[in-house]
Design an enzyme around this catalytic site. Structure first.
Site, short mmCIF file in Angstrom:
data_model
loop_
_atom_site.label_atom_id
_atom_site.label_comp_id
_atom_site.label_asym_id
_atom_site.label_seq_id
_atom_site.Cartn_x
_atom_site.Cartn_y
_atom_site.Cartn_z
N GLU A 1 1.07 -1.54 0.10
CA GLU A 1 -0.14 0.21 0.03
C GLU A 1 0.60 1.42 -0.25
O GLU A 1 1.62 1.26 0.56
CB GLU A 1 -0.92 -0.15 0.87
CG GLU A 1 -1.91 1.26 0.95
CD GLU A 1 -2.45 1.84 2.73
OE1 GLU A 1 -2.42 0.67 3.29
OE2 GLU A 1 -3.62 2.29 2.29
N ARG B 1 5.04 -12.98 9.15
CA ARG B 1 6.04 -11.14 8.72
C ARG B 1 7.71 -12.05 10.24
O ARG B 1 7.62 -12.60 10.43
CB ARG B 1 4.67 -10.29 9.66
CG ARG B 1 4.58 -10.72 10.67
CD ARG B 1 4.23 -8.84 11.25
NE ARG B 1 2.97 -8.84 10.99
CZ ARG B 1 3.01 -7.71 9.74
NH1 ARG B 1 3.94 -6.73 9.60
NH2 ARG B 1 1.89 -7.77 9.36
N LYS C 1 4.87 0.09 10.88
CA LYS C 1 4.95 1.33 10.01
C LYS C 1 4.17 2.39 11.22
O LYS C 1 5.38 3.55 10.86
CB LYS C 1 3.60 1.18 9.02
CG LYS C 1 3.89 1.84 7.64
CD LYS C 1 2.76 1.20 6.40
CE LYS C 1 3.03 0.78 5.42
NZ LYS C 1 2.24 0.37 4.63
#
Length: 574
Positions: free
Chosen positions: A34, A259, A269
């Site tokens: 994204e 992850r 983030k």
RNA sequence: UGCCCGAUGGUGUAACGGCAGCACACGGCCCUUUGGAGGCCAGGGUCCAGGUUCGAAUCCUGGUCGGGCAGCCA
């Protein structure tokens, strides 16, 4: 039977699919970031998985901007992402896409769902919808709009698109099962009204699909065969499958993997953003950050990141990878590739008493002992040199092989010198100069009589030295798992920041390094790997320390000071 | 306390019913014109309890622990 080849579970699934002819034996993957932030090393893991598998199975991998939420996304990030992916060494060829380019198709699929009675427009306000959805333990409640005729939903949905309603007035929801134990199946939202300009699609839309609706369609439209995502999307998979099944279109297989978590850093983030926003680090490409831009500026080669990704493997176990493994991958690559040079980061003046003031000469230094083709270079030498302050001790501890009064060492590539004395600042007691005499027969550094000289130290000729700035980086956090600690101890990640994560020191480099190309990578002998900062200037070089060399001496010293041993403890059994 | 996923040396992983292997880290030694690199050696592991089987890290049952899920974020 042959021993089965060792492969991670993802590759096993793909190999099985190819073997049995699923998807006509094709393999198409995708990396769908994204564009609302910078890529970090966790993304590198996903990138590596997608691109490597595509290559291994003769397929292709797409790079796709998953831009379904205009309020958080920016064009700036799109270019940054492309640059980082390219720098890491992955090639998407022609296959660069925007999810927003599929908005029209997605809209049509949404209408199809409505027509089939599988989706409806719901006018429950968000708070009420939340109540109706219920909690995991108990079934939810059906929306009063759930059974409205498809024609009515269709009309409302078209008017949503036409911009006749304000944000939040209504949404399009899938009609699945309000009593499902999986919350994501309790009539999830497919479209929401967002009067916002889109960074890529512009002002064309005021309704935008949600991740769940958009993502499976993006994959399907592009003919993706294997859609890899992280573990938290596992509970979304039934919805991914449901939408594609209802529509009867190409159905990629979603496979979830863990992850990456790296010790002594943070990866989300949000947390990365905080560190930048609050000035805990200087920028998104601060070399202390695990962002791709940060790693690049730190001097980490892309090859090292890729080999690190190979080393960590792919599983469904949520663990914490030791950053030492990354450091290993970095050293492993740089040892083979980085040209050597001499730099002194904490200079101490050394005078060779029997070397004439007016003379100078140069010695040939090997550029890379791991790679003879790298050749040699001349390094100037004169009566006064700078050596590393750590390389001289008035009272040397046991096993210390460096300079001390009366001791002989080798000046790398130059000659053997014996310490004859030293001088200190009368006020501060600091050592200012060390005096030596050299053995004229030891040119190049070899002992003329074959005597063993255990210590070799690096140096820079004072007359020829170029002043340089060194950014010495260490781990950003003092604890291995700052995010976990903060979460479980009710603390803040900034409580665990390492105050020593950056130390700026001034020293010197040999003249060949006076104007290093920005981002060039070097090994400063006996010190570590360094990278010329982008802001380096000719005559005023700036170097970022990527990682130190493995250092068994400092390890020994640290151990000795931390553990005084049984004698120092003064304990005797009798 | 609902559902889903997971658990193998300190860490990351392999073994797919048949000798628990590899890498990193840690320790020791050798070598060395980088106390780098390289070479050699050592220690250390199948979450627990049952069951199936000639044989279980692997299959089954139950438990324990860890993670995820209740945005109109992705």
């Amino acid at each position: 039977m042959q021993r089965p080849e060792t492969r991670d579970f993802v590759r096993q699934i793909v190999a099985q699919d190819v073997a049995r002819g699923a998807f006509d034996g094709r393999v198409v993957t995708r990396f769908p970031p994204e564009p609302n932030g910078y890529l970090h090393i966790g993304h590198a893991k996903a990138l590596h998985l997608n691109f490597s598998i595509a290559r291994e199975f003769g397929g292709r991998c797409h790079l796709r901007m998953d831009d379904t939420n205009p309020v958080t996304e920016e064009v700036e990030f799109i270019e940054a992402i492309k640059r980082d992916v390219k720098w890491l060494g992955y090639d998407w060829g022609e296959h660069f896409y925007h999810a927003s380019d599929y908005f029209e198709q997605m809209y049509c699929f949404a209408e199809a769902l409505i027509t089939k009675g599988k989706a409806y427009v719901c006018q429950l306000p968000p708070e009420v919808w939340k109540e109706y959805r219920g909690v995991p333990e108990k079934p939810g409640k059906e929306s009063p709009f759930r059974n409205r005729p498809p024609a009515e939903s269709l009309d409302l949905f078209r008017r949503m698109r036409a911009g006749q309603f304000p944000n939040g007035a209504m949404v399009l929801r899938a009609k699945i099962d309000m009593s499902s134990p999986n919350l994501h199946l309790r009539d999830p939202v497919l479209y929401r009204i967002l009067h916002a300009e889109h960074p890529h699609a512009g002002k064309k839309w005021c309704i935008y699909p949600t991740y769940d609706f958009a993502h499976c369609l993006e994959d399907s439209i592009e003919g993706i065969t294997h859609s890899f995502c992280t573990l938290e999307f596992e509970v979304h998979r039934p919805l991914y499958d449901w939408i594609l099944d209802q529509l009867g279109i190409h159905h990629p297989k979603q496979i979830e993997f863990a992850r990456l978590n790296l010790s002594y850093t943070v990866m989300s983030k949000r947390q990365l953003n905080r560190l930048v926003e609050e000035g805990k680090v200087k920028s998104w490409d601060d070399p202390r950050l695990p962002t791709i831009a940060g790693l690049r500026r730190r001097g980490v080669p892309p090859e090292a990141i890729r080999s690190f990704c190979d080393l960590i493997g792919v599983t469904k176990v949520n663990g914490l990878t030791d950053i030492a493994l990354l450091e290993h991958a970095i050293r492993d690559h740089l040892n083979r590739r980085a040209p050597r040079a001499m730099a002194v980061i904490n200079p101490l003046r050394l005078v060779i008493e029997n070397y004439p003031e007016a003379d100078e000469e140069s010695f040939q230094a090997v550029n890379n002992p791991e790679d003879p083709s790298a050749g040699t270079r001349p390094v100037p030498f004169s009566r006064e040199l700078f050596i590393e302050r750590d390389d001289f001790r008035i009272e040397p501890p046991p096993k210390y092989h460096r300079l001390a009064p009366g001791r002989e060492v080798r000046l790398r590539y130059a000659c053997l010198v014996t310490c004859t004395g030293f001088e200190r600042d009368p006020d501060r007691g600091e050592i200012t100069t060390v005096y030596c005499r050299y053995d004229p027969r030891s040119r190049g550094g070899s002992a003329p009589d074959g005597r063993k000289v255990k210590g070799t130290i690096h140096w820079v000729s004072a007359r020829h030295a170029v002043p340089a700035v060194f950014n010495l980086y260490e781990r950003l956090f003092t604890v291995a798992d700052p995010a976990d600690r903060a979460k479980h101890e009710g603390r803040d990640i900034t409580d665990f920041l390492n105050p020593q994560s950056l130390r700026v020191v001034r020293g010197v480099v040999e003249p060949s390094l006076g104007a290093p190309p920005p981002l060039s990578r070097w090994q400063f002998e006996r010190l570590g790997y360094f990278c010329a900062d982008p802001e380096t200037r000719p005559g005023a070089p700036v170097f970022n320390r990527t990682v130190t060399l493995r250092d068994s001496w400092s390890r020994r010293e640290r151990k000795l000071s931390a553990d005084p041993g049984p004698l120092a403890a003064g304990i005797s059994p009798w």
